[in-house]
Scaffold this active site. Sequence first.
Site, PDB file in Angstrom:
ATOM      1  N   HIS A   1     -29.279  45.235  28.136  1.00 40.31           N
ATOM      2  CA  HIS A   1     -29.199  44.029  27.299  1.00 40.31           C
ATOM      3  C   HIS A   1     -28.343  42.923  27.907  1.00 40.31           C
ATOM      4  CE1 HIS A   1     -29.691  47.137  23.800  1.00 40.31           C
ATOM      5  NE2 HIS A   1     -30.829  46.933  24.427  1.00 40.31           N
TER       6      HIS A   1
HETATM    7  C1  LIG Z   1     -35.727  48.911  30.626  1.00 39.85           C
HETATM    8  C2  LIG Z   1     -35.424  47.970  29.501  1.00 39.85           C
HETATM    9  C3  LIG Z   1     -35.321  48.462  28.199  1.00 39.85           C
HETATM   10  C4  LIG Z   1     -35.030  47.585  27.146  1.00 39.85           C
HETATM   11  N1  LIG Z   1     -35.101  48.041  25.860  1.00 39.85           N
HETATM   12  C5  LIG Z   1     -34.998  47.171  24.831  1.00 39.85           C
HETATM   13  C6  LIG Z   1     -35.265  47.580  23.498  1.00 39.85           C
HETATM   14  O1  LIG Z   1     -35.647  48.716  23.226  1.00 39.85           O
HETATM   15  N2  LIG Z   1     -35.112  46.652  22.516  1.00 39.85           N
HETATM   16  C7  LIG Z   1     -34.703  45.377  22.770  1.00 39.85           C
HETATM   17  O2  LIG Z   1     -34.518  44.608  21.823  1.00 39.85           O
HETATM   18  N3  LIG Z   1     -34.480  44.951  24.032  1.00 39.85           N
HETATM   19  C8  LIG Z   1     -34.661  45.809  25.057  1.00 39.85           C
HETATM   20  N4  LIG Z   1     -34.516  45.366  26.340  1.00 39.85           N
HETATM   21  C9  LIG Z   1     -34.092  43.960  26.557  1.00 39.85           C
HETATM   22  C10 LIG Z   1     -35.223  42.941  26.363  1.00 39.85           C
HETATM   23  O3  LIG Z   1     -36.423  43.387  26.914  1.00 39.85           O
HETATM   24  C11 LIG Z   1     -34.793  41.619  27.033  1.00 39.85           C
HETATM   25  O4  LIG Z   1     -33.552  41.211  26.501  1.00 39.85           O
HETATM   26  C12 LIG Z   1     -35.788  40.493  26.826  1.00 39.85           C
HETATM   27  O5  LIG Z   1     -37.085  40.893  27.177  1.00 39.85           O
HETATM   28  C13 LIG Z   1     -35.353  39.281  27.638  1.00 39.85           C
HETATM   29  O6  LIG Z   1     -36.279  38.252  27.497  1.00 39.85           O
HETATM   30  P1  LIG Z   1     -36.186  36.950  28.412  1.00 39.85           P
HETATM   31  O7  LIG Z   1     -37.285  36.076  27.991  1.00 39.85           O
HETATM   32  O8  LIG Z   1     -34.792  36.452  28.369  1.00 39.85           O
HETATM   33  O9  LIG Z   1     -36.395  37.492  29.913  1.00 39.85           O
HETATM   34  P2  LIG Z   1     -37.621  38.293  30.552  1.00 39.85           P
HETATM   35  O10 LIG Z   1     -38.470  38.913  29.508  1.00 39.85           O
HETATM   36  O11 LIG Z   1     -37.014  39.191  31.572  1.00 39.85           O
HETATM   37  O12 LIG Z   1     -38.494  37.152  31.234  1.00 39.85           O
HETATM   38  C14 LIG Z   1     -38.152  36.478  32.410  1.00 39.85           C
HETATM   39  C15 LIG Z   1     -39.440  36.183  33.167  1.00 39.85           C
HETATM   40  O13 LIG Z   1     -39.160  35.225  34.175  1.00 39.85           O
HETATM   41  C16 LIG Z   1     -39.811  35.628  35.367  1.00 39.85           C
HETATM   42  N5  LIG Z   1     -39.077  35.063  36.492  1.00 39.85           N
HETATM   43  C17 LIG Z   1     -37.804  35.320  36.853  1.00 39.85           C
HETATM   44  N6  LIG Z   1     -37.467  34.589  37.928  1.00 39.85           N
HETATM   45  C18 LIG Z   1     -38.548  33.858  38.259  1.00 39.85           C
HETATM   46  C19 LIG Z   1     -38.811  32.901  39.277  1.00 39.85           C
HETATM   47  N7  LIG Z   1     -37.883  32.549  40.171  1.00 39.85           N
HETATM   48  N8  LIG Z   1     -40.046  32.352  39.335  1.00 39.85           N
HETATM   49  C20 LIG Z   1     -40.999  32.674  38.430  1.00 39.85           C
HETATM   50  N9  LIG Z   1     -40.792  33.565  37.445  1.00 39.85           N
HETATM   51  C21 LIG Z   1     -39.578  34.153  37.346  1.00 39.85           C
HETATM   52  C22 LIG Z   1     -39.757  37.146  35.321  1.00 39.85           C
HETATM   53  O14 LIG Z   1     -40.678  37.734  36.199  1.00 39.85           O
HETATM   54  C23 LIG Z   1     -40.017  37.408  33.852  1.00 39.85           C
HETATM   55  O15 LIG Z   1     -41.382  37.522  33.570  1.00 39.85           O
HETATM   56  C24 LIG Z   1     -34.801  46.205  27.413  1.00 39.85           C
HETATM   57  C25 LIG Z   1     -34.906  45.712  28.722  1.00 39.85           C
HETATM   58  C26 LIG Z   1     -35.230  46.576  29.756  1.00 39.85           C
HETATM   59  C27 LIG Z   1     -35.377  46.020  31.148  1.00 39.85           C
END
Ligand SMILES: Cc1cc2nc3c(=O)[nH]c(=O)nc-3n(C[C@H](O)[C@H](O)[C@H](O)COP(=O)(O)OP(=O)(O)OC[C@H]3O[C@@H](n4cnc5c(N)ncnc54)[C@H](O)[C@@H]3O)c2cc1C
Length: 515
Positions: free
Chosen positions: A455
């Site tokens: 997280h």
């Molecule tokens: C293994 C795991 C288990 C988890 N379990 C839970 C759970 O059970 N419940 C829960 O609430 N949360 C959980 N989480 C946390 C939750 O998934 C994340 O907090 C959430 O998905 C974050 O969303 P975001 O939009 O901030 O980032 P992300 O969903 O990570 O999105 C970022 C995106 O940007 C893209 N990106 C990054 N850099 C670049 C670049 N330079 N150029 C183009 N694209 C790029 C990435 O490829 C990705 O698709 C878990 C996370 C993981 C990894």
Amino acid sequence: MGFDVLILGAGSAGSVLAARLSENPALRVGLVEAGAMPDDPDIAVPQKWPALQGRAFDWAYATLPQPGTAGRIHPWPRGRVVGGSSCLHAMAHVRGHPDDFEAWAAATGTRRWSYDGLLPAFRRSESFSSGANAPPGGAGPLHGGEGPLPVYLPDAELSPVVRAYMEAGLALGVPHLGDHNGRSLKGVAANSLTIRDGRRVSAADAWLVPALDRPNLTLITGATVERLELEGSRVTGATLARDGRTEPVFADTVLICAGAVASPLLLMRSGIGAPAVLAKAGVACRLASPDVGENLHDHLLAAGNLYRARRPVPPSRLQHSESLMYLDAADPTRGEGAPDVVLACVAAPAVSECFSAPPPGEAYTVLCGVTHPTSRGRLAITGPDAADPPLIDPAYLTTEHDRRSFVRALQRAREIGHHAALAPWRAEELLPGPAAVTEAELAAFIARAAITHHHPVGTCRMGADPGAVVDADLRLNGLDNAYVVDASVVPAITSGPVHAAVLAIAETFAADFTA
Ligand SMILES: Cc1cc2nc3c(=O)[nH]c(=O)nc-3n(C[C@H](O)[C@H](O)[C@H](O)COP(=O)(O)OP(=O)(O)OC[C@H]3O[C@@H](n4cnc5c(N)ncnc54)[C@H](O)[C@@H]3O)c2cc1C
């Protein structure tokens, strides 16, 4: 290529934003993602989530060695795929306690980021449903019934070991909680899961995919954003790297949604950050913003308080860790207020790389952790290119508060684990084992057992103070037309998993942006 709005990162937040903003046919929306559309069938299978790490669609980051965890390096998976980390995550849906969001409201000076301010977004995002034998769910004042994301409260599928652990909690006076997404969080409940018909539903499945045939929405996959392009106080667009070539993309407004690790790295590569950090990495400073990459924090879990089973443990029909139990460590019978520790029962052996365990079916685990860690770390670029590996230092367990709270959490885990309700399953405690008794012995075990709960947040924190990376509208301080909308803006972590809160941030931003 040019767009009215350019969204960088098609993860959890980016998927919500692309779908919501492109509801307006007059808005030309571009969405850029480094990864591809998900094509690995294992992604949809809830039980396989731990096995997804390290595959081609994982950024597979790693922390610096952590003095607080016996010098260990912690793998940090993050989704590199359309859907982002929602394609890798463990599917637990926990909004957080209302008090958690008071810190957000205080930081920004607006009730928009309080629990009640976010409630319409929580409701709008979900379709809540109960399992076959669970109490009636569905739409209500606290739950949405028609949102894109299924939030499923299981009952019949729960593991019998997890049921026994829940009974142990109730027998110890822990309050009964219908589900994790009401105004109370402390108590015994099965995890609400983002699963429909036994399959994972990612943020892309829920929001983005149904919107992809809109003519005003363009998804560009396999394109890594190298840097933002700046002209004065405006971002004119970004430089993408695709198929071995770089190409520009232009936009009136840019939304940075690359997540808590990649968003601050992208800002730093673009010359936005602490001047000393940028200089060290060979990047010219365009906008001094010293807090970019600071305030990094994460939840840890101790893996784990491990028990050898006296009879075969059936494999989980859900996602292994089926019931998070949030508690007041000093008084587990207390239901009011935000929790300070969490337990979780895994119907399988779960240990860190420091320990070995019996094979699946022969052991089960009670995990434990601290809900509001005070340790704060940082991350930084090491060079000007997206391929330069980042320095990630979450500063795990560097505060006395975190170390002491973790010991309390482990003591509560053992109390549950040794309870009579689990006697039909328990043969013996394997870890930390009967020899570990004193607080020092438990703390030493935790340092070797702690693993990320996945997280990370906080690296582009929102706030009303001049040092905040983004303001209360999520606009990058110092720029007119760039915003960060993802887990990095969270100023202080919620009690539980953060996905529900990230979705609500994106829903709230989209509603305000299109108003
Ligand atoms: C293994 C795991 C288990 C988890 N379990 C839970 C759970 O059970 N419940 C829960 O609430 N949360 C959980 N989480 C946390 C939750 O998934 C994340 O907090 C959430 O998905 C974050 O969303 P975001 O939009 O901030 O980032 P992300 O969903 O990570 O999105 C970022 C995106 O940007 C893209 N990106 C990054 N850099 C670049 C670049 N330079 N150029 C183009 N694209 C790029 C990435 O490829 C990705 O698709 C878990 C996370 C993981 C990894």
